[in-house]
Design a protein around this motif. Structure first.
Motif, PDB file in Angstrom:
ATOM      1  N   MET A  64      -3.913 -30.445  -9.786  1.00  4.95           N
ATOM      2  CA  MET A  64      -4.607 -29.156  -9.924  1.00  4.95           C
ATOM      3  C   MET A  64      -4.299 -28.294  -8.701  1.00  4.95           C
ATOM      4  N   THR A  65      -3.666 -27.188  -8.924  1.00  5.21           N
ATOM      5  CA  THR A  65      -3.355 -26.309  -7.797  1.00  5.21           C
ATOM      6  C   THR A  65      -4.435 -25.245  -7.654  1.00  5.21           C
ATOM      7  N   GLN A  66      -4.540 -24.757  -6.433  1.00  9.67           N
ATOM      8  CA  GLN A  66      -5.525 -23.701  -6.170  1.00  9.67           C
ATOM      9  C   GLN A  66      -4.917 -22.350  -6.532  1.00  9.67           C
ATOM     10  N   LEU A  67      -5.585 -21.587  -7.385  1.00  7.98           N
ATOM     11  CA  LEU A  67      -5.077 -20.266  -7.749  1.00  7.98           C
ATOM     12  C   LEU A  67      -5.604 -19.237  -6.760  1.00  7.98           C
ATOM     13  N   PRO A  68      -4.856 -18.140  -6.572  1.00  7.27           N
ATOM     14  CA  PRO A  68      -5.444 -17.016  -5.818  1.00  7.27           C
ATOM     15  C   PRO A  68      -6.635 -16.467  -6.594  1.00  7.27           C
ATOM     16  N   SER A  69      -7.559 -15.842  -5.877  1.00  9.79           N
ATOM     17  CA  SER A  69      -8.829 -15.525  -6.539  1.00  9.79           C
ATOM     18  C   SER A  69      -8.669 -14.471  -7.632  1.00  9.79           C
ATOM     19  N   TRP A  70      -7.701 -13.505  -7.503  1.00 13.65           N
ATOM     20  CA  TRP A  70      -7.543 -12.516  -8.578  1.00 13.65           C
ATOM     21  C   TRP A  70      -7.117 -13.223  -9.869  1.00 13.65           C
ATOM     22  N   ALA A  71      -6.264 -14.249  -9.725  1.00 14.25           N
ATOM     23  CA  ALA A  71      -5.818 -14.954 -10.921  1.00 14.25           C
ATOM     24  C   ALA A  71      -6.958 -15.745 -11.530  1.00 14.25           C
ATOM     25  N   GLU A  72      -7.801 -16.313 -10.677  1.00 16.01           N
ATOM     26  CA  GLU A  72      -8.953 -17.056 -11.197  1.00 16.01           C
ATOM     27  C   GLU A  72      -9.855 -16.152 -12.019  1.00 16.01           C
ATOM     28  N   TRP A  73     -10.123 -14.952 -11.467  1.00 17.32           N
ATOM     29  CA  TRP A  73     -10.971 -14.005 -12.201  1.00 17.32           C
ATOM     30  C   TRP A  73     -10.331 -13.611 -13.519  1.00 17.32           C
ATOM     31  N   LEU A  74      -9.026 -13.308 -13.464  1.00 17.87           N
ATOM     32  CA  LEU A  74      -8.323 -12.858 -14.666  1.00 17.87           C
ATOM     33  C   LEU A  74      -8.351 -13.939 -15.736  1.00 17.87           C
ATOM     34  N   VAL A  75      -7.986 -15.166 -15.324  1.00 13.92           N
ATOM     35  CA  VAL A  75      -7.915 -16.259 -16.299  1.00 13.92           C
ATOM     36  C   VAL A  75      -9.285 -16.526 -16.900  1.00 13.92           C
ATOM     37  N   SER A  76     -10.309 -16.588 -16.040  1.00  9.12           N
ATOM     38  CA  SER A  76     -11.623 -16.920 -16.602  1.00  9.12           C
ATOM     39  C   SER A  76     -12.140 -15.810 -17.504  1.00  9.12           C
ATOM     40  N   SER A  77     -11.884 -14.518 -17.145  1.00  9.52           N
ATOM     41  CA  SER A  77     -12.401 -13.482 -18.041  1.00  9.52           C
ATOM     42  C   SER A  77     -11.637 -13.472 -19.370  1.00  9.52           C
ATOM     43  N   LEU A  78     -10.322 -13.744 -19.339  1.00 11.11           N
ATOM     44  CA  LEU A  78      -9.574 -13.801 -20.596  1.00 11.11           C
ATOM     45  C   LEU A  78     -10.104 -14.918 -21.489  1.00 11.11           C
ATOM     46  N   ILE A  79     -10.368 -16.078 -20.899  1.00 13.54           N
ATOM     47  CA  ILE A  79     -10.861 -17.206 -21.699  1.00 13.54           C
ATOM     48  C   ILE A  79     -12.249 -16.905 -22.255  1.00 13.54           C
ATOM     49  N   ILE A  80     -13.074 -16.244 -21.437  1.00 15.61           N
ATOM     50  CA  ILE A  80     -14.424 -15.925 -21.924  1.00 15.61           C
ATOM     51  C   ILE A  80     -14.358 -14.902 -23.055  1.00 15.61           C
ATOM     52  N   ILE A  81     -13.487 -13.877 -22.900  1.00 15.09           N
ATOM     53  CA  ILE A  81     -13.345 -12.887 -23.973  1.00 15.09           C
ATOM     54  C   ILE A  81     -12.890 -13.573 -25.263  1.00 15.09           C
ATOM     55  N   GLY A  82     -11.876 -14.444 -25.132  1.00 12.47           N
ATOM     56  CA  GLY A  82     -11.383 -15.164 -26.310  1.00 12.47           C
ATOM     57  C   GLY A  82     -12.473 -15.986 -26.954  1.00 12.47           C
ATOM     58  N   ALA A  83     -13.238 -16.702 -26.145  1.00  9.93           N
ATOM     59  CA  ALA A  83     -14.296 -17.555 -26.681  1.00  9.93           C
ATOM     60  C   ALA A  83     -15.372 -16.720 -27.356  1.00  9.93           C
ATOM     61  N   LEU A  84     -15.681 -15.541 -26.775  1.00  8.84           N
ATOM     62  CA  LEU A  84     -16.690 -14.663 -27.376  1.00  8.84           C
ATOM     63  C   LEU A  84     -16.265 -14.224 -28.772  1.00  8.84           C
TER      64      LEU A  84
END
Lengths: 163, 120
Positions: B1-21
Motif C-alpha cells: 500500500m503506497t501513500q498517496l498525495p492528499s489531493w489524490a486521496e480526496w479525489l479518489v475518495s470523492s469519486l468513489i463516494i459519488i459512484g456509490a451514491l
C-alpha cells in the motif's frame, strides 16, 4: 489494395486499442502483436458481416460520443431527482417514434442511444421497421421529446452514416 | 500500500463516494418506482454513473500510486454496449407479456397490433 488488407478499418483500430488496454502497458512487441491481430481478426470474420455500414464522418463520431457522455451524466441526475422526489407523481408514456434513418446499424445505434439517455427506453420496433416504441419515465409533452431526439441524435447519425 | 498525495486521496475518495451514491439511488429507485417499465429505468441509468464513478476512482488511484492504468475503461465499454441491450430485452418482454402499468401511463401507439408478435 487497402480494402483487401483492411476490410473494416474502424474495427481494426478498435481491436488494437482494446488489445493495448487489456495489456495495460505499451511495448514494441505488444504493439506488433496487436497490429497483427487487428489485421487478421477482421480478415477472418469479414465473411460473417452481413450488415454493411460505412462511417462517412469519423470526427462526427467523436462529437456524438462526447454529446452522449454528457447526456448520460444529465440523465443520471434527472433519474436520481425523480427517484428521490417525495411524491410519486410521474407521467410515464409509451411513445411511437417515427424513424427517418434506414439500415440496421444506424437504427441499432439510435435505439441504444435512446435507452442510455434521459428517462427513455426503446422497447420494440414496428413490424415494418419504420418506427420505434419508446417507454418514457416522466414526460409532459411527447411531441417535444420526439423532436429533441430527432434534433440531437438522429440528425447526427444521418450525417455519420449518410443514410 | 503506497501513500498517496492528499489531493489524490480526496479525489479518489470523492469519486468513489459519488459512484456509490448513484448506485444506492438506483437501487432505491428499483424498490420504489410504481411499475415494471418504470423500475427498468432506475438500474439502467444510475448504475452506469455509479460504476463510472468507482472506475474513475480506480483509474486515478492506480495511475497515481504506480504506473498509468487505463484498462478499467474496458469495463465502461462493455457496460455501454450491454446496458441498452439488456434494458431493451427486458422492456420487450414486459411489453409482450402485457404487464400491469400504472394507470396514468399514456399509450400513444397508433396501431398496437403493429408491435405485437401475434399473428393476424
Amino acid at each position: 489494395m487497402l480494402n483487401k488488407v483492411l476490410p473494416a478499418p474502424f474495427l481494426s483500430l478498435f481491436l488494437l486499442v482494446f488489445w493495448l488496454l487489456l495489456q495495460n502497458t505499451i511495448s514494441a512487441g505488444l504493439l506488433i502483436l496487436g497490429v497483427i491481430l487487428a489485421i487478421l481478426i477482421p480478415l477472418y470474420t469479414n465473411r460473417g458481416r452481413d450488415f454493411p455500414a460505412t462511417i462517412h464522418r469519423p470526427f462526427k463520431v467523436v462529437e456524438y460520443f462526447v454529446l452522449l457522455l454528457i447526456d448520460i451524466l444529465i440523465s443520471n441526475l434527472n433519474i436520481a431527482a425523480i427517484i428521490l422526489m417525495p411524491s410519486r407523481k410521474i407521467k410515464p408514456a409509451l411513445i411511437e417514434y417515427p424513424l427517418d434513418i434506414v439500415g440496421e446499424v444506424p437504427i441499432t445505434v439510435l435505439a441504444s442511444t435512446i435507452s442510455l439517455t434521459p428517462g427513455t427506453i426503446t422497447a420494440e420496433i414496428r413490424r415494418d421497421g419504420r418506427a420505434l416504441l419508446i417507454h418514457a419515465l416522466n414526460v409532459n409533452d411527447p411531441e417535444k421529446l420526439i423532436e429533441s431526439i430527432k434534433q440531437r441524435y438522429e440528425m447526427r447519425l444521418k450525417e455519420i452514416f449518410k443514410c | 500500500m503506497t501513500q498517496l498525495p492528499s489531493w489524490a486521496e480526496w479525489l479518489v475518495s470523492s469519486l468513489i463516494i459519488i459512484g456509490a451514491l448513484f448506485a444506492l439511488v438506483g437501487s432505491i429507485g428499483l424498490a420504489r418506482l410504481p411499475d415494471f417499465m418504470a423500475r427498468l429505468h432506475a438500474p439502467t441509468k444510475s448504475t452506469t454513473l455509479g460504476v463510472g464513478g468507482v472506475i474513475l476512482g480506480s483509474i486515478v488511484y492506480f495511475s497515481v500510486s504506480s504506473t498509468l492504468s487505463f484498462h478499467e475503461l474496458l469495463i465502461t465499454i462493455f457496460l455501454f454496449l450491454t446496458a441498452p441491450i439488456s434494458a431493451h430485452l427486458l422492456a420487450k418482454a414486459g411489453l409482450h407479456l402485457e404487464l400491469r402499468r400504472v394507470e396514468n401511463t399514456r399509450d400513444l401507439r397508433g396501431q398496437p397490433r403493429q408491435y405485437s408478435d401475434e399473428d393476424d
